[in-house]
Design an enzyme around this catalytic site. Structure first.
Site, PDB file in Angstrom:
ATOM      1  N   GLU A 168      15.318  36.205   7.241  1.00 56.08           N
ATOM      2  CA  GLU A 168      14.740  37.659   7.048  1.00 56.08           C
ATOM      3  C   GLU A 168      15.458  38.526   5.962  1.00 56.08           C
ATOM      4  OE1 GLU A 168      12.751  39.419  10.935  1.00 56.08           O
ATOM      5  OE2 GLU A 168      14.429  37.822  11.519  1.00 56.08           O
ATOM      6  N   THR A 227      17.136  23.646   2.706  1.00 54.46           N
ATOM      7  CA  THR A 227      15.898  24.407   3.511  1.00 54.46           C
ATOM      8  C   THR A 227      16.410  26.028   3.506  1.00 54.46           C
ATOM      9  OG1 THR A 227      17.157  24.121   5.582  1.00 54.46           O
ATOM     10  CG2 THR A 227      15.341  22.684   5.002  1.00 54.46           C
TER      11      THR A 227
END
Lengths: 734, 162, 333
Positions: free
Chosen positions: A701, A630
């Site tokens: 991010e 992931t």
């Protein structure tokens, strides 16, 4: 606990998702449920002088029409950054005031969706318009607010100063000075803003895809004058968040009021066009960068000044210079940030809200510096690497920028690059550009209250704060528990995003994994400790289920409380009351940031100048990687976001009417499959054990930061043109 | 078939006859989701701009948000819920999406998979570039495109093998 | 969406009668990809829809045989795009179809109604409060002094500069296609080039067919020019987007000399734009980057830029030039 890397493992909710069985908020249904739709203001600013709901009410199937006349008793939610709960401080429809085009002015609820939509289209209003400005570049001086002098918390939002950067810059033998802009952009997750509001015996139950269930809960309680115990918010899955769903949205209380008035559950799904004005967005910002270096390329001074758009009613703060100030070992640094009031809804977080744009500006300037010095862009960066946080002078708890650059260069084949713009050509006549940039993102931790329960059949249930929006939080949690408890991940159930099971701090700022994983790990330790007290024999080699069975017990549950380094227990009060309670990136004795290096190849078509990105290599330093599969998808997704932010996306501002003109997914251009080529990702995967017990750092991010300057530098390498205004489009290169 | 109000229609969805009275304005997407309890197909834009609502209509992939339910009367619809075998075994495309992590949040995933299965059957999965082009009608904001393309390549080979 | 009644018809004659007798606000419904989109926006508000997708005798593709190419109006865009003879002998026609929209939309949209696709101008589509003479005659044109990066350089007026966004019509116009339509009085034929109007001061009138006229078929005269043809489309992303500029070109080469050329451009004008001046500049010339570019410049002759769209004159010229080189390459293979 083992020091080993974690193995590749499937996403734990992939089965449900590929079957279409993962339920998002709008997938829920209730008996007697009504459907709601919103009518929105068509003026750029002003107030509603009259509103005619007669035609709406007359539509067959319409059961209720609400306007500001019905909602004046609502309390305001308060702005998230001012101790409140809302993405903005004003609650739509609580007064006749219209702060911006697209603000809701009426809600229509009906037996069917078709009737609700027809009803909403038949609401008419007249307005007393007021003048407004939506262009930050044209704002008058009184609308420009120096952040350091604003009411924003001084301890976070002050101007950064290290040494005398202005003097040092003035004296530097090599100077780069450039201005950069980034347009407004919208998060546009695929899932529309959706709420189902239901009242059951005085309790308000909300199903909504949110990143901050606790803020939504407490915000609603405040608005409606309820005890928070009378509100539940349930968000097991989000169809993408990216910051848009960070706090209490504008429409949620409207659905709740409608449901209470009707005595029926209400489903409100905000259509895509309305989403552009119903929630936050990335504000427009301008950046002036000055870099000074000596002739060897040592960066002796960096000055970063930014102006960012905010709303008329709230100051959405910026932390651009917190990111840029950490990129290199600058000899001196000055950061100054200002906010510019415009007549829009309050902007907010959008993936890498400050860091992506800050890195675009400063890293583009670094590439210009490399050319001014005639130095290889990778070598220049390596020479300016640092292990010390320039802004606090304390060490970084971990920083592998050098390794990211070295491995990325190797993998990409950077040594074959010829420096001169336009010097590399493909056989089809396209001109090739290779660019590199680094990125960085601060790390924070939020407090967690985690409960871990195991039963004799071997099942394990973890309940804690977190929101699954595709980053793989459930998978990472299952992985850590699997390792610690010696059970397969399939035996782990993770309950998150639900205010009934544990306090749900906002999941944003890439702090979700860094907060939840160590909490789960601590809970596992507590469970193992409790299990070891249950009977004779060592627990090792036995699963929790086996130990319980041997001890004749059905179940065992533990609770742990985990907070960030430097925090006191007072933070748990903030957590439980739905307020922000994060700490970081500055901790006692160390600073924690994630880092990344991107190597990008672009190809510019000779005639029509289309820019393609066939190849990206990305090396990520995000501490220990608990769920490689992931995490890799997150990294690739971040690169796709970077491509979109640099080459595709801009929200078009209409200065005469207000609002955004390109308010749909055809005109707001996000990347499609054919825009994306090869993206190779590698992780350093070295744990940062100073930061937390498992050594994880944020990844969601940091992976978008640095993509923009890498692309822009690659475009320069191909064409010789510096494009400093995003997005880079054909017209910049013709 | 004239009516001001609701029109009775019969859809054959995933092999099963479903009778439902619909508002002429109701889209196939909204009927599937709100009337038939089949919420796999998702609403991302409601204007045919994102592909999250993709289903098969008589074997062809279409966007159900721009399909009136009344136009589907008497016709065959396949949705994500009907893709796995009756015993629950995943279709090769579903398995490939898991294996290549061709998803993140999962919201666009049912539409991606229905689109991908059709893409292969159309003969539009012959190369990476062809897959990219013919899957561009399905937006993925999480950016799982690399995994999606790899999954389709993988599944296409298996689907050919029967 | 406003309520409407819905009826299916069994023949083209029934369809025409239903619309002719249905009064204002009665419209044909085919794939729905334009009409339903605009109905959801409240831009189109028909009271009655006549579903013509069941007219199977209009769902035909004839590309074999010596006569014209004939496409029944109800043939799906996806099916026509995939026709192997079309791909081989008239690649521009196939490309103009599969480079449009998405395969899902191409499975729904039909080649006849696709010609009547409406503009993507945001001021038109998004309704109040935007001034739009096309949507609301007399209300003004918000695009003239507004955000007009994507608006028309050719064929516009003070009333309207909305771009015709379609691709298929551009290629059809390059190949002198005709449409047969059925009206109250029977069938008539008109060139595709005569189907669309420029806005003038009546931008709400977009075509020369009456509301009750049903497109029956599209006919294209066979030409050896088809083989070396292409539809080149430049957009803001690689796929699933409307054209910033496009060009349908075809060339008949005699060694390196152009015997004959066809040029039509899209994404740049208020209607499909055939460029005969560009064709004349090419006939008898050697195809070089310079002559190709000169043809592109000729194609954009008369372009009137707005504040934001000036770059598309250059882009349009280069699109034509690149298209010619691609087409010429096909003449060699």
């Amino acid at each position: 606990m083992s020091d080993q890397r974690f193995p590749d493992a499937p996403r734990v909710d992939a089965q449900a998702k590929v079957r279409g069985e993962a339920l998002f908020a709008a997938d829920e249904s209730r008996p007697e449920m009504a459907h709601a739709a919103l009518a929105v203001a068509t003026v750029g600013k002003g107030h509603v002088t009259a509103i005619d709901t007669g035609a709406a009410s007359a539509v067959a199937g319409v059961r209720l029409v609400l306007t500001h006349q019905d909602l004046s008793a609502l309390e305001q939610p308060g702005f998230l950054f001012a101790g409140g709960f809302g993405f903005q401080s004003i609650q739509a429809m609580s007064s006749p005031a219209v702060a911006y085009r697209g603000q809701p002015i009426a809600l229509v609820a009906a037996d069917t969706l078709e009737a609700a939509i027809e009803g909403a289209s038949r609401v008419t209003a007249t307005y007393a318009p007021e003048s407004f400005n939506v262009l930050p570049d044209q704002a008058p001086a009184e609308d420009i607010v120096a952040q350091a002098e604003s009411p924003l918390p001084r301890e976070i939002f002050f101007d950064r100063t290290v040494g005398d950067a202005d003097q040092t810059f003035a004296e530097a033998p090599v100077k780069v000075e450039a201005a950069f802009t980034s347009p407004p952009q919208h998060q546009n997750p695929m899932e529309l803003l959706s709420t189902i509001a239901e009242w059951r015996e005085g309790t308000l139950i909300i199903h909504e895809g949110t990143q901050g269930a606790e803020s939504v809960r407490h915000g609603l309680a405040r608005e409606l004058g309820l005890d928070p115990d009378q509100v539940q918010v349930i968000s097991p899955y989000l169809g993408g968040g990216f910051g848009q769903k960070n706090s209490l949205q504008m429409h949620t209380v409207l659905a709740a009021v409608a449901a209470r008035r009707l005595g029926r559950p209400v489903k409100l799904v905000v259509p895509r066009m309305q989403v552009f004005h119903d929630a936050s967005f990335r504000p427009r910002s301008r950046h002036r960068i000055r870099l000074g270096a000596d002739r060897t390329g040592r960066m002796v001074a960096a000055i970063h000044e930014s102006d960012s758009q905010t709303s008329r009613h709230d100051l959405f703060p910026t932390l651009h210079t917190d990111a840029s100030g950490r990129l290199y070992g600058f000899g001196s640094f000055r950061g100054r940030e200002r906010l510019v009031r415009t007549d829009v809804q309050t902007p907010g977080f959008m993936r890498g809200p400050w860091e992506h744009v800050a890195c675009f500006a400063v890293e583009s300037a670094v590439d210009e510096l490399a050319y001014a010095l005639d130095q290889d862009p990778v070598a220049l960066r390596l020479a300016n690497d640092t292990a010390t946080d320039p802004l606090t002078r304390q060490p970084f708890s971990s920083r592998h920028v050098g390794e990211c650059l070295r491995r990325g260069a190797e993998r990409f084949g950077w040594s074959k690059r010829t420096m001169a713009p336009g010097s590399m050509r493909a056989s089809d006549g396209s001109v090739i550009g290779w660019g590199v940039a680094i990125g960085t993102y601060p790390n924070s931790i939020v407090p967690e209250i985690a409960r871990l329960r195991t039963t004799a059949d071997g099942a394990v249930i973890l309940r804690l704060g977190g929101h699954e929006m595709g980053q793989g939080l459930r998978t990472a949690l299952a992985a850590i528990l699997s390792r610690k408890l010696g059970i397969p991940p399939e035996r782990v159930t993770v309950e998150i995003g639900d205010t009934r099971v544990a306090p749900q701090h906002l999941t944003a700022g890439s702090w979700g994994t860094a907060s939840a994983i160590p909490a789960a790990s601590a809970a596992a330790d507590a469970l193992l400790e409790a299990l070891s007290k249950l009977g004779r024999g060592s627990p090792s080699g036995r699963t929790p289920g086996q130990i319980l069975t041997a001890a004749g017990r059905d179940a065992l549950e533990v609770e742990v409380r985990v907070k960030a380094p430097g925090q006191t227990d007072a933070v748990f009060g903030g957590l439980q009351s739905g307020h922000l309670a994060f700490a970081g990136p500055i901790f006692p004795g160390f600073t924690t940031f994630s880092f990344v290096a991107h190597f990008v190849e672009v190809r510019v078509e000779p005639g029509t100048r289309r820019v393609r990105v066939p190849r990206v290599v990305t090396i990520v330093d995000c501490g220990r990687v608990v769920s490689p599969r992931t995490a890799e998808s997150q990294a690739r997704g971040g690169v796709v976001w970077g491509i979109g932010a640099t080459l595709r996306e801009a929200s078009e501002v209409e200065p005469r009417y207000g609002g955004f003109l390109n308010a749909d997914l055809a005109e707001y251009v996000v990347p499609v499959n054919a825009d994306i080529g090869s993206i190779e990702v590698e992780f350093i995967d070295e744990p940062d054990l100073e930061f937390n017990s498992v050594g994880v750092k944020g990844v969601g991010e940091v992976v978008i930061t640095g993509v923009a300057p890498a692309i822009a530098s690659a475009v320069h390498h191909a064409t010789g043109r510096r494009v400093r205004d995003l997005p880079i489009r054909i017209e910049h290169l013709l | 078939m004239h009516s001001e109000r609701e029109i009775p229609i019969r859809l054959r969805v995933n092999g099963r006859e479903r009778d439902v009275d619909v508002d002429p304005r109701a889209s196939l997407l909204d009927v599937l989701r709100e009337r038939l309890g089949l919420t796999g197909a998702k609403k991302g834009c409601d204007h045919g701009q994102c592909g999250a609502c993709t289903v098969h209509l008589e074997g062809r992939r279409v966007v159900s948000c721009l399909t009136l339910a009344v136009q589907v009367d008497g016709r065959e619809v396949a949705t994500i819920e009907g893709l796995a075998s009756p015993s629950g075994e995943l279709h090769p495309m579903q398995q490939a999406f898991i294996d290549h992590d061709a998803l993140q949040c999962g919201y666009c995933t049912p539409g991606q998979i229905m689109s991908a299965v059709a893409c292969v059957k159309e003969g539009h999965a012959g190369s990476l570039d062809q897959i990219r082009e013919y899957m561009s009608g399905n937006l993925c904001r999480c950016g799982a495109y690399v995994g999606i393309v790899a999954a389709i390549q993988d599944a296409a080979a298996r689907m050919k093998g029967g | 969406m406003q309520p409407f009644t819905y009826v299916r018809v069994r023949s083209a004659a029934d369809a025409v009668r239903a619309v002719a007798d249905g009064g204002p606000g009665t419209r044909f419904l085919a794939g729905g990809t334009t009409l339903l989109d605009l109905m959801k926006l409240g831009v189109e508000t028909p009271a009655r829809l006549v579903d013509v997708t069941g007219l199977e005798d209009l769902n035909t593709i004839e590309t074999a045989g010596p006569g014209e190419l004939v496409f029944g109006a109800m043939a799906r865009m996806a099916d026509v795009a995939a026709d192997p003879r079309l791909i081989r002998d008239y690649p521009a026609l196939s490309e103009s179809l599969w480079r449009a929209a998405s395969e899902q939309l191409r499975n729904m949209a039909r080649v006849g109604p696709n010609l009547l696709q409406r503009t993507r101008c945001a001021y038109f589509r998004f309704g109040e409060p935007f001034a739009c003479n096309k949507r609301k005659p007399g209300s003004g044109c918000a695009a003239q002094d507004g955000l007009n990066r994507g608006h028309a350089l050719l064929g516009g007026s003070e009333s309207c500069i909305a771009v015709y966004p379609g691709d298929w019509a551009i290629a059809l116009v390059a190949f002198d296609a005709q449409v047969d339509v059925l009206g109250r009085e029977g069938e008539r034929t008109l060139p595709v080039e005569a189907l669309h109007r420029e806005p003038g001061n009546t931008p709400h009138l977009e075509t020369t067919v009456a509301p009750e006229e049903l497109i029956l078929r599209i006919r294209i005269p066979r030409t050896p020019l088809g083989r070396a043809s292409t539809y080149h489309k430049i957009r803001d992303r690689e796929s699933y987007a409307f054209a910033l500029s496009s060009a349908a070109v075809a060339v008949r080469m005699e060694e390196d000399t152009i015997g004959q050329a066809r040029v039509a451009i899209g994404g740049l004008a208020t209607r499909p734009w055939r460029c005969r001046e560009a064709e004349r500049t090419l006939a008898g010339r050697t195809l070089t980057p310079e002559t190709a570019r000169a043809a592109g410049d000729a194609a954009l002759r008369g372009a009137k830029p707005t504040r934001d769209n000036r770059f598309r004159i250059e882009l349009g010229a280069r699109t034509v030039a690149d298209a010619l080189m691609i087409a010429a390459e096909r003449a060699r293979s």
